[in-house]
Design a protein around this motif. Structure first.
Motif, PDB file in Angstrom:
ATOM      1  N   ALA A 113      -6.460 -21.972 -50.088  1.00  0.00           N
ATOM      2  CA  ALA A 113      -6.747 -21.044 -51.286  1.00  0.00           C
ATOM      3  C   ALA A 113      -8.132 -21.260 -51.781  1.00  0.00           C
ATOM      4  O   ALA A 113      -8.742 -20.047 -52.269  1.00  0.00           O
ATOM      5  N   SER A 114      -8.708 -22.463 -51.697  1.00  0.00           N
ATOM      6  CA  SER A 114      -9.940 -22.675 -52.377  1.00  0.00           C
ATOM      7  C   SER A 114     -11.070 -21.753 -51.475  1.00  0.00           C
ATOM      8  O   SER A 114     -11.801 -21.414 -51.769  1.00  0.00           O
ATOM      9  N   LEU A 115     -10.772 -21.854 -50.138  1.00  0.00           N
ATOM     10  CA  LEU A 115     -11.803 -21.239 -49.109  1.00  0.00           C
ATOM     11  C   LEU A 115     -11.499 -19.592 -49.270  1.00  0.00           C
ATOM     12  O   LEU A 115     -12.622 -19.015 -49.389  1.00  0.00           O
ATOM     13  N   ASN A 116     -10.592 -19.212 -49.533  1.00  0.00           N
ATOM     14  CA  ASN A 116     -10.073 -17.643 -49.806  1.00  0.00           C
ATOM     15  C   ASN A 116     -11.064 -17.473 -50.998  1.00  0.00           C
ATOM     16  O   ASN A 116     -11.675 -16.599 -51.081  1.00  0.00           O
ATOM     17  N   ASN A 117     -10.903 -18.159 -52.158  1.00  0.00           N
ATOM     18  CA  ASN A 117     -11.621 -18.092 -53.400  1.00  0.00           C
ATOM     19  C   ASN A 117     -13.237 -18.072 -53.282  1.00  0.00           C
ATOM     20  O   ASN A 117     -13.733 -17.135 -53.680  1.00  0.00           O
ATOM     21  N   THR A 127     -15.671 -14.972 -53.837  1.00  0.00           N
ATOM     22  CA  THR A 127     -16.973 -15.040 -54.404  1.00  0.00           C
ATOM     23  C   THR A 127     -17.981 -14.669 -53.935  1.00  0.00           C
ATOM     24  O   THR A 127     -19.008 -13.797 -54.362  1.00  0.00           O
ATOM     25  N   ILE A 128     -18.253 -15.148 -52.398  1.00  0.00           N
ATOM     26  CA  ILE A 128     -19.469 -14.635 -51.806  1.00  0.00           C
ATOM     27  C   ILE A 128     -19.543 -13.270 -51.416  1.00  0.00           C
ATOM     28  O   ILE A 128     -20.393 -12.441 -51.501  1.00  0.00           O
TER      29      ILE A 128
END
Length: 317
Positions: free
Chosen positions: A243-247, A251-252
């Motif tokens: 989930a953090s990686l997807n966030n 953002t990028i």
């Protein structure tokens, strides 16, 4: 006062006549001690008698008084009497119905409260309710015909079966039984071979079963170890990381942050590309004209200067 024999005889004769009249009318369905009203209705045929009863909701309220055949219309006119206390409208219907399996027919008045009240002498509408015996008699011909066809079909089927049983040809039932017997013998031989094969490989089969048992035990232990290893927490942490990686990727992708701006900002990309080109030109010039950038003198000699095209600039005296 003494009554003479002649008077007594006259009284008895009169009583006899009265009883005869009463009995005769009673047998005709008329009670002299009741006040009756006479009404009429018509049917296409006659299935009543002068002693047939007239009912309302199953209760006897009168009797049929007369049955007359109309030669002009071909209909049967029925006169019936009811008690004068019964009130019904002219829209009421007189229904002829069968009172039982072995009994006769009767009339039933289906009272209607709408319309003008019926008066003695009025002709009411009629209908016939088909009874069980009448319905069966009408349908008996079709039933008997179907039954006859069924019996013929059954007889044909039994004849064909009999031919198959007594058939002495190669296509008969005996050949089929012989083939079935041969099939059973082959199956018996196959089962014996299978038993022999199992007996010869009894130890191997036992070893295979033991290996399968050990494998199942190992799988059970592995499942217990996985259960004790807090696999659920690991999966939760993995889900959190994903989930953090997807966030971060989102953002990028939206152009936020340094990496996002670097990827999304075309101006920054053009500046970096221009700076890279200038740096490449500078390194190429340093490689071709090293004296322009590096000067070494043991005696403090003034370094030479060069213009943009690489020509030496002389000092003015």
């Amino acid at each position: 006062m003494k009554i003479s024999k002649e008077v007594k005889t006259a009284i008895l004769v009169l009583l006899g006549i009265a009883l005869f009249i009463f009995g005769y009318n009673y047998l005709k369905g008329k009670n002299l001690f009741e006040s009756d009203s006479l009404y009429y209705t018509e049917f296409d045929y006659n299935a009543l008698s002068k002693s047939s009863v007239v009912t309302v909701k199953g209760n006897t309220v009168g009797k049929v008084q007369d049955i007359i055949y109309d030669y002009k219309t071909g209909k049967t006119k029925v006169a019936f009497s009811v008690n004068e206390q019964l009130k019904f409208s002219k829209n009421s219907i007189v229904k002829m119905y069968q009172t039982g399996l072995m009994s006769g027919n009767a009339l039933a008045i289906q009272i209607s409260e709408e319309g003008e009240l019926a008066k003695p002498g009025d002709v009411l509408k009629s209908k016939v309710e088909v009874g069980i015996i009448t319905s069966l008699s009408k349908n008996f011909t079709g039933v008997s015909s179907d039954l006859n066809t069924t019996l013929k079909t059954t007889d044909t089927l039994l004849g064909n079966i009999n031919k198959i049983v007594v058939d002495e040809s190669d296509e008969g039932l005996k050949k089929t039984i012989a083939e079935l017997n041969a099939t059973l013998k082959s199956f018996k031989e196959l089962s014996l071979s299978a038993n022999s094969l199992i007996a010869q490989n009894d130890q191997n089969i036992a070893a295979i079963i033991d290996n399968f048992k050990n494998t199942s035990q190992n799988l059970s232990q592995l499942s217990e170890q996985l259960k004790e290893a807090n696999l659920d927490d690991t999966l939760k942490n993995l889900n959190t990381a994903v989930a953090s990686l997807n966030n971060m990727l989102s953002t990028i992708d939206n152009g936020e942050g340094s990496i996002g701006k670097l990827l999304k900002d075309e101006g920054l990309y053009n500046n970096l590309e221009g700076a890279t080109l200038q740096l490449e030109q500078l390194l190429q010039d340093m490689k071709l004209n090293p004296k322009r950038y590096v000067h070494f003198s043991l005696f403090g000699k003034k370094a030479k200067q060069y213009d943009a095209e690489g020509n030496e600039i002389k000092d003015k005296e």
